[in-house]
Design an enzyme around this catalytic site. Structure first.
Site, PDB file in Angstrom:
ATOM      1  N   HIS A 138     -50.792 -15.995 -36.572  1.00 59.52           N
ATOM      2  CA  HIS A 138     -50.830 -16.786 -37.814  1.00 59.52           C
ATOM      3  C   HIS A 138     -51.231 -18.227 -37.512  1.00 59.52           C
ATOM      4  CE1 HIS A 138     -46.251 -18.013 -37.675  1.00 59.52           C
ATOM      5  NE2 HIS A 138     -46.966 -18.828 -36.963  1.00 59.52           N
ATOM      6  N   GLU A 143     -49.619 -15.492 -42.613  1.00 58.06           N
ATOM      7  CA  GLU A 143     -49.238 -14.324 -41.826  1.00 58.06           C
ATOM      8  C   GLU A 143     -50.331 -13.242 -41.898  1.00 58.06           C
ATOM      9  OE1 GLU A 143     -46.896 -14.958 -39.994  1.00 58.06           O
ATOM     10  OE2 GLU A 143     -44.951 -15.252 -40.922  1.00 58.06           O
TER      11      GLU A 143
HETATM   12  P1  PGA Z   1     -44.595 -22.790 -31.927  1.00 59.76           P
HETATM   13  O1  PGA Z   1     -45.078 -22.216 -33.317  1.00 59.76           O
HETATM   14  O2  PGA Z   1     -45.439 -23.968 -31.653  1.00 59.76           O
HETATM   15  O3  PGA Z   1     -43.155 -23.168 -32.137  1.00 59.76           O
HETATM   16  O4  PGA Z   1     -44.780 -21.699 -30.926  1.00 59.76           O
HETATM   17  C1  PGA Z   1     -46.443 -22.114 -33.562  1.00 59.76           C
HETATM   18  C2  PGA Z   1     -46.683 -21.367 -34.843  1.00 59.76           C
HETATM   19  O5  PGA Z   1     -45.858 -20.497 -35.197  1.00 59.76           O
HETATM   20  O6  PGA Z   1     -47.702 -21.618 -35.495  1.00 59.76           O
END
Ligand code: PGA
Length: 254
Positions: A138, A143
């Site tokens: 995503h 999503e």
């Molecule tokens: P994260 O999340 O940087 O905490 O891994 C990234 C995202 O879900 O887009």
């Protein structure tokens, strides 16, 4: 797409910060699209350092964040409003009125999405959009789906996203189920895009974004159709990229 593979998470943040700083030097009133999560933290730390040491000036900069949890008030430490203050805004000279984050407390989310889109358009669109990537590929909170969502909209979070984000909460049951997120069209309209990823758990998503079919089932894959994307990943996140791509990437040590 230009791919930059770095030796470390810190180096990834530095490369991204250099691009953001360059954008601001060239256009002091730049409109930046910003991301939350653990990925961009090293980029924010570096930008704060550049602001403090050589006076990178944010006074004319406008920002739009990608997303916010629904039902989360800005003073909640789990909110993305709070995150941005904590890691970035309170350390730099940005004007509070130039900071924009979708309102997760809005009564009417449809109207909030429309308001946000109009505001971005009124500022002339996003010059440089910074993105992280989820393990399910995503971007923002777009999503995997059967179609690409266009503009800022309400999203029901995937179970995989809820599990991944539960590390910031006491347990998974506390993670909000809904968020408001810029859409794929909003992101694709940005003039320049940087996609960041670090760690082995992002390798599959990075592979899908860079080499996979362009499909709403891997939302980041749409970036293959954008005219100006820099993918900055550490070597763990780059682990599944094939040799022929590695041959044309820029590798930075540090
Ligand atoms: P994260 O999340 O940087 O905490 O891994 C990234 C995202 O879900 O887009």
């Amino acid at each position: 797409m230009r791919i930059v593979i770095t030796d470390s998470y810190e180096q990834m943040g530095m490369e991204a910060a250099n691009i953001v700083a360059g954008q601001i030097y060239l256009k002091p009133d730049s409109v930046l699209g910003l991301a939350t999560g653990s990925t961009p933290v090293s980029m924010y730390e570096r930008l704060v350092a550049v602001h403090k040491t050589v006076g990178l000036d944010f006074s004319e900069v406008t920002t739009f964040n990608l997303d916010e949890y629904i039902g989360m008030s800005p003073d909640n430490p789990q909110s993305y409003h709070y995150f941005m203050q904590e890691y970035f805004f309170r350390h730099i000279n940005i004007r509070p009125e130039n900071v924009h984050i979708p309102d997760g407390m809005a009564k009417d989310m449809l109207a909030e999405g429309e308001r946000y889109e109009k505001l971005i358009a009124a500022k002339g669109g996003i010059d440089l959009q910074v993105l992280g990537i989820g393990q399910n590929a995503h971007i923002g909170f777009n999503e995997p789906d059967l179609k690409f969502a266009a503009t800022t909209h309400t999203v029901e979070l995937d179970e995989e996203t809820i599990q991944a984000n539960s590390r910031f909460f006491q347990d998974a049951s506390e993670v909000p189920r809904y968020a408001i997120s810029m859409g794929i069209k909003t992101i694709m309209m940005a003039e320049h895009v940087i996609l960041l990823a670090n760690g082995r758990n992002k390798a599959k998503a990075v592979y899908k974004a860079v080499c996979g079919d362009v499909t709403p089932e891997a939302p980041a894959s749409i970036l293959q159709l954008h005219r100006d994307v820099v993918v900055i990943v550490d070597k763990e996140a780059a682990a599944l990229l094939p040799e022929q791509i590695r041959g044309v990437t820029i590798t930075r040590k540090g």
